[in-house]
Design a protein around this motif. Structure first.
Motif, short mmCIF file in Angstrom:
data_model
loop_
_atom_site.label_atom_id
_atom_site.label_comp_id
_atom_site.label_asym_id
_atom_site.label_seq_id
_atom_site.Cartn_x
_atom_site.Cartn_y
_atom_site.Cartn_z
N VAL A 61 0.83 -1.21 0.00
CA VAL A 61 0.00 0.00 0.00
C VAL A 61 0.86 1.26 0.00
O VAL A 61 0.60 2.21 -0.75
CB VAL A 61 -0.97 0.00 1.20
CG1 VAL A 61 -1.72 1.32 1.29
CG2 VAL A 61 -1.96 -1.14 1.09
N ALA A 62 1.91 1.28 0.82
CA ALA A 62 2.77 2.47 0.92
C ALA A 62 3.46 2.76 -0.42
O ALA A 62 3.46 3.90 -0.90
CB ALA A 62 3.80 2.28 2.02
N CYS A 63 4.05 1.74 -1.03
CA CYS A 63 4.73 1.94 -2.31
C CYS A 63 3.74 2.29 -3.42
O CYS A 63 4.04 3.10 -4.30
CB CYS A 63 5.54 0.70 -2.69
SG CYS A 63 6.98 0.44 -1.64
N GLN A 64 2.55 1.68 -3.39
CA GLN A 64 1.53 1.99 -4.39
C GLN A 64 1.09 3.44 -4.27
O GLN A 64 0.89 4.12 -5.28
CB GLN A 64 0.33 1.06 -4.25
CG GLN A 64 -0.71 1.25 -5.34
CD GLN A 64 -0.21 0.83 -6.70
OE1 GLN A 64 0.25 -0.29 -6.85
NE2 GLN A 64 -0.29 1.70 -7.68
N SER A 65 0.97 3.94 -3.04
CA SER A 65 0.59 5.34 -2.84
C SER A 65 1.64 6.28 -3.44
O SER A 65 1.30 7.26 -4.11
CB SER A 65 0.43 5.64 -1.35
OG SER A 65 -0.64 4.92 -0.83
N GLU A 66 2.91 5.98 -3.20
CA GLU A 66 3.99 6.79 -3.78
C GLU A 66 3.99 6.71 -5.30
O GLU A 66 4.19 7.71 -5.98
CB GLU A 66 5.35 6.35 -3.22
CG GLU A 66 5.55 6.68 -1.77
CD GLU A 66 5.45 8.19 -1.50
OE1 GLU A 66 6.03 8.98 -2.27
OE2 GLU A 66 4.80 8.56 -0.51
N HIS A 67 3.75 5.53 -5.82
CA HIS A 67 3.69 5.33 -7.27
C HIS A 67 2.55 6.15 -7.87
O HIS A 67 2.70 6.78 -8.92
CB HIS A 67 3.52 3.84 -7.58
CG HIS A 67 3.53 3.52 -9.02
ND1 HIS A 67 2.39 3.45 -9.78
CD2 HIS A 67 4.56 3.27 -9.87
CE1 HIS A 67 2.71 3.16 -11.03
NE2 HIS A 67 4.02 3.04 -11.11
N ASP A 68 1.40 6.14 -7.21
CA ASP A 68 0.23 6.89 -7.69
C ASP A 68 0.49 8.39 -7.67
O ASP A 68 0.07 9.11 -8.58
CB ASP A 68 -1.01 6.56 -6.87
CG ASP A 68 -1.49 5.13 -7.09
OD1 ASP A 68 -1.05 4.49 -8.07
OD2 ASP A 68 -2.30 4.65 -6.27
N LYS A 69 1.18 8.88 -6.64
CA LYS A 69 1.51 10.31 -6.56
C LYS A 69 2.43 10.71 -7.72
O LYS A 69 2.24 11.76 -8.35
CB LYS A 69 2.18 10.64 -5.23
CG LYS A 69 1.26 10.67 -4.06
CD LYS A 69 2.04 10.97 -2.78
CE LYS A 69 1.17 10.78 -1.57
NZ LYS A 69 1.93 10.96 -0.32
N ALA A 70 3.42 9.89 -7.98
CA ALA A 70 4.35 10.18 -9.08
C ALA A 70 3.63 10.13 -10.42
O ALA A 70 3.90 10.95 -11.31
CB ALA A 70 5.50 9.17 -9.07
N GLU A 71 2.71 9.21 -10.58
CA GLU A 71 1.94 9.08 -11.81
C GLU A 71 1.04 10.30 -12.02
O GLU A 71 0.88 10.78 -13.14
CB GLU A 71 1.10 7.81 -11.76
CG GLU A 71 0.41 7.45 -13.03
CD GLU A 71 1.32 6.83 -14.06
OE1 GLU A 71 0.96 6.88 -15.24
OE2 GLU A 71 2.39 6.31 -13.70
N ALA A 72 0.45 10.81 -10.94
CA ALA A 72 -0.44 11.96 -11.04
C ALA A 72 0.32 13.23 -11.40
O ALA A 72 -0.25 14.14 -12.01
CB ALA A 72 -1.20 12.16 -9.73
N ALA A 73 1.59 13.29 -11.04
CA ALA A 73 2.38 14.49 -11.34
C ALA A 73 2.57 14.67 -12.84
O ALA A 73 2.69 15.79 -13.33
CB ALA A 73 3.74 14.40 -10.65
N PHE A 74 2.56 13.57 -13.59
CA PHE A 74 2.69 13.64 -15.04
C PHE A 74 1.34 13.31 -15.65
O PHE A 74 0.92 12.16 -15.68
CB PHE A 74 3.72 12.65 -15.56
CG PHE A 74 3.76 12.58 -17.06
CD1 PHE A 74 4.33 13.61 -17.78
CD2 PHE A 74 3.21 11.52 -17.74
CE1 PHE A 74 4.35 13.57 -19.16
CE2 PHE A 74 3.22 11.48 -19.11
CZ PHE A 74 3.80 12.50 -19.83
N SER A 75 0.65 14.33 -16.14
CA SER A 75 -0.67 14.09 -16.73
C SER A 75 -0.59 13.89 -18.23
O SER A 75 -1.43 13.23 -18.82
CB SER A 75 -1.62 15.23 -16.41
OG SER A 75 -1.20 16.41 -17.05
N GLY A 76 0.41 14.50 -18.89
CA GLY A 76 0.56 14.31 -20.32
C GLY A 76 -0.34 15.18 -21.18
O GLY A 76 -0.37 15.04 -22.39
#
Length: 88
Positions: A61-76
């Motif tokens: 859960v912790a790593c997935q949360s960090e991954h989701d935050k990084a993904e949201a930073a790049f919207s494209g």
């Protein structure tokens, strides 16, 4: 309706391409295969309930949360640009 240099239907083509790209990106992020028992990033145990709820889960859960935050930073997407700038 005058559209400048853009051809007829160019705006709709742009919208269709944007939606198709978003669907393709979302499908590529869907987990596949068997769930891992340990997080592939930090090695923490992934609870059985999470493995059942999210088939193919690879992160805790912790790593997935960090991954989701990084993904949201790049919207494209150029959300602030004018319609004309998006057609170029």
């Amino acid at each position: 309706m005058a559209t400048g240099w853009a051809g007829d239907g160019a705006v709709q083509d742009q919208i269709d391409a944007t939606v198709a790209d978003a669907v393709k990106r979302a499908r590529s992020r869907v987990p596949r295969g068997a769930s891992l028992k340990r997080c592939e990033e930090c090695g923490a145990a992934i609870p059985e309930a999470r493995r059942k709820a999210v088939p193919g889960v690879r992160l805790c859960v912790a790593c997935q949360s960090e991954h989701d935050k990084a993904e949201a930073a790049f919207s494209g997407y150029n959300r602030r640009g004018s319609k004309d700038s998006q057609l170029r």
